[in-house]
Design a protein around this motif. Structure first.
Motif, PDB file in Angstrom:
ATOM      1  N   GLU A  17     -38.985 -37.173  -0.183  1.00 15.32           N
ATOM      2  CA  GLU A  17     -40.177 -37.951   0.183  1.00 15.32           C
ATOM      3  C   GLU A  17     -41.452 -37.209  -0.209  1.00 15.32           C
ATOM      4  O   GLU A  17     -41.530 -35.989  -0.073  1.00 15.32           O
ATOM      5  N   LYS A  18     -42.459 -37.961  -0.628  1.00 13.99           N
ATOM      6  CA  LYS A  18     -43.778 -37.353  -0.851  1.00 13.99           C
ATOM      7  C   LYS A  18     -44.340 -36.924   0.506  1.00 13.99           C
ATOM      8  O   LYS A  18     -44.023 -37.532   1.533  1.00 13.99           O
ATOM      9  N   PRO A  19     -45.185 -35.894   0.522  1.00 17.82           N
ATOM     10  CA  PRO A  19     -45.788 -35.472   1.798  1.00 17.82           C
ATOM     11  C   PRO A  19     -46.643 -36.593   2.393  1.00 17.82           C
ATOM     12  O   PRO A  19     -47.221 -37.398   1.670  1.00 17.82           O
ATOM     13  N   TYR A  20     -46.697 -36.612   3.716  1.00 17.02           N
ATOM     14  CA  TYR A  20     -47.520 -37.573   4.454  1.00 17.02           C
ATOM     15  C   TYR A  20     -48.813 -36.884   4.886  1.00 17.02           C
ATOM     16  O   TYR A  20     -48.776 -35.767   5.402  1.00 17.02           O
ATOM     17  N   PHE A  21     -49.941 -37.575   4.735  1.00 13.37           N
ATOM     18  CA  PHE A  21     -51.202 -37.039   5.245  1.00 13.37           C
ATOM     19  C   PHE A  21     -51.214 -37.177   6.757  1.00 13.37           C
ATOM     20  O   PHE A  21     -50.740 -38.167   7.318  1.00 13.37           O
ATOM     21  N   GLY A  22     -51.773 -36.177   7.431  1.00 11.31           N
ATOM     22  CA  GLY A  22     -51.905 -36.258   8.887  1.00 11.31           C
ATOM     23  C   GLY A  22     -53.013 -35.348   9.389  1.00 11.31           C
ATOM     24  O   GLY A  22     -53.561 -34.533   8.651  1.00 11.31           O
ATOM     25  N   TRP A  23     -53.324 -35.524  10.675  1.00 10.09           N
ATOM     26  CA  TRP A  23     -54.335 -34.709  11.353  1.00 10.09           C
ATOM     27  C   TRP A  23     -53.631 -33.853  12.402  1.00 10.09           C
ATOM     28  O   TRP A  23     -52.837 -34.374  13.191  1.00 10.09           O
ATOM     29  N   LEU A  24     -53.922 -32.561  12.423  1.00 15.60           N
ATOM     30  CA  LEU A  24     -53.329 -31.676  13.421  1.00 15.60           C
ATOM     31  C   LEU A  24     -53.801 -32.107  14.809  1.00 15.60           C
ATOM     32  O   LEU A  24     -55.005 -32.285  15.030  1.00 15.60           O
ATOM     33  N   THR A  25     -52.871 -32.284  15.747  1.00 13.04           N
ATOM     34  CA  THR A  25     -53.234 -32.699  17.106  1.00 13.04           C
ATOM     35  C   THR A  25     -52.700 -31.709  18.141  1.00 13.04           C
ATOM     36  O   THR A  25     -52.305 -32.095  19.236  1.00 13.04           O
ATOM     37  N   THR A  26     -52.700 -30.447  17.764  1.00 10.98           N
ATOM     38  CA  THR A  26     -52.334 -29.366  18.679  1.00 10.98           C
ATOM     39  C   THR A  26     -53.475 -28.361  18.679  1.00 10.98           C
ATOM     40  O   THR A  26     -53.915 -27.919  17.618  1.00 10.98           O
ATOM     41  N   GLU A  27     -53.932 -28.028  19.871  1.00 10.58           N
ATOM     42  CA  GLU A  27     -54.966 -26.997  20.003  1.00 10.58           C
ATOM     43  C   GLU A  27     -54.276 -25.649  20.155  1.00 10.58           C
ATOM     44  O   GLU A  27     -53.430 -25.470  21.031  1.00 10.58           O
ATOM     45  N   LEU A  28     -54.609 -24.728  19.277  1.00 10.41           N
ATOM     46  CA  LEU A  28     -54.085 -23.364  19.345  1.00 10.41           C
ATOM     47  C   LEU A  28     -55.239 -22.469  19.775  1.00 10.41           C
ATOM     48  O   LEU A  28     -56.089 -22.098  18.957  1.00 10.41           O
TER      49      LEU A  28
ATOM     50  N   THR B  94     -58.478 -26.067  16.440  1.00  9.80           N
ATOM     51  CA  THR B  94     -57.490 -26.440  15.431  1.00  9.80           C
ATOM     52  C   THR B  94     -57.251 -27.954  15.435  1.00  9.80           C
ATOM     53  O   THR B  94     -56.548 -28.458  14.568  1.00  9.80           O
ATOM     54  N   LEU B  95     -57.832 -28.653  16.388  1.00  4.78           N
ATOM     55  CA  LEU B  95     -57.671 -30.105  16.446  1.00  4.78           C
ATOM     56  C   LEU B  95     -58.320 -30.762  15.227  1.00  4.78           C
ATOM     57  O   LEU B  95     -59.407 -30.374  14.802  1.00  4.78           O
ATOM     58  N   ASN B  96     -57.629 -31.728  14.686  1.00  9.72           N
ATOM     59  CA  ASN B  96     -58.120 -32.555  13.572  1.00  9.72           C
ATOM     60  C   ASN B  96     -58.261 -31.819  12.245  1.00  9.72           C
ATOM     61  O   ASN B  96     -58.993 -32.288  11.370  1.00  9.72           O
TER      62      ASN B  96
END
Length: 156
Positions: free
Chosen positions: A80-91, A98-100
């Motif tokens: 599969e081609k990579p999927y675009f996404g937004w990070l939704t975990t705060e480190l 690190t959000l978004n």
């Protein structure tokens, strides 16, 4: 050598009984409108063959989540081609949120968590993913994670 967030930052335990919400170890849906998968941000440890992993949640579009879900147990899904996404975990051990952060989620063979590739920005987490971390930085992260308390997540 890893830390994992139990749920996306937007998840509230009160959602657990809602018909249009779901939280599993790999996927999350909030109100039938927001879709998340769990993946790994992998960071090489300089001077070793070891890799530190952040188990994080990434939001996907409805279409990409649907596609990923449809292929979840299918051999060959790693093509599969990579999927675009937004990070939704705060480190919290990073000075900037690190959000978004922008990501690309790379599907791996069945049974393996997706690889989360951060957009190559100057955010400290993205820099660490590109350049690696020292053993001293790894100890610093481990200490911060251990002192964050059990309610913040855990190793796994």
């Amino acid at each position: 050598m890893n830390y994992t967030a139990e749920a996306p930052a937007v998840w509230d335990p009160a959602l657990a009984d809602a018909d249009d919400c779901l939280l599993s170890t790999d996927q999350c849906v909030v109100h039938g409108q927001h879709y998340f998968v769990k993946g790994l941000i992998e960071i090489p440890v300089i001077g070793s063959d070891e890799v530190f992993s952040w188990g994080v949640w990434v939001s996907l579009s409805r279409e990409n989540f649907s596609r990923a879900s449809g292929l979840w147990d299918k051999p060959g899904r790693e093509a599969e081609k990579p999927y675009f996404g937004w990070l939704t975990t705060e480190l919290p051990m990073y000075p900037a949120t690190t959000l978004n952060l922008k990501t690309h989620v790379h599907t791996r063979p069945v049974g393996e968590r997706p690889f989360v590739e951060l957009e190559p920005t100057e955010h400290p987490l993205a820099v660490e993913q590109r350049t690696g971390i020292s053993p001293e930085r790894l100890r610093e992260i481990a200490s911060a994670v251990l002192h964050a308390g059990e309610g913040e997540g855990g190793r796994g």
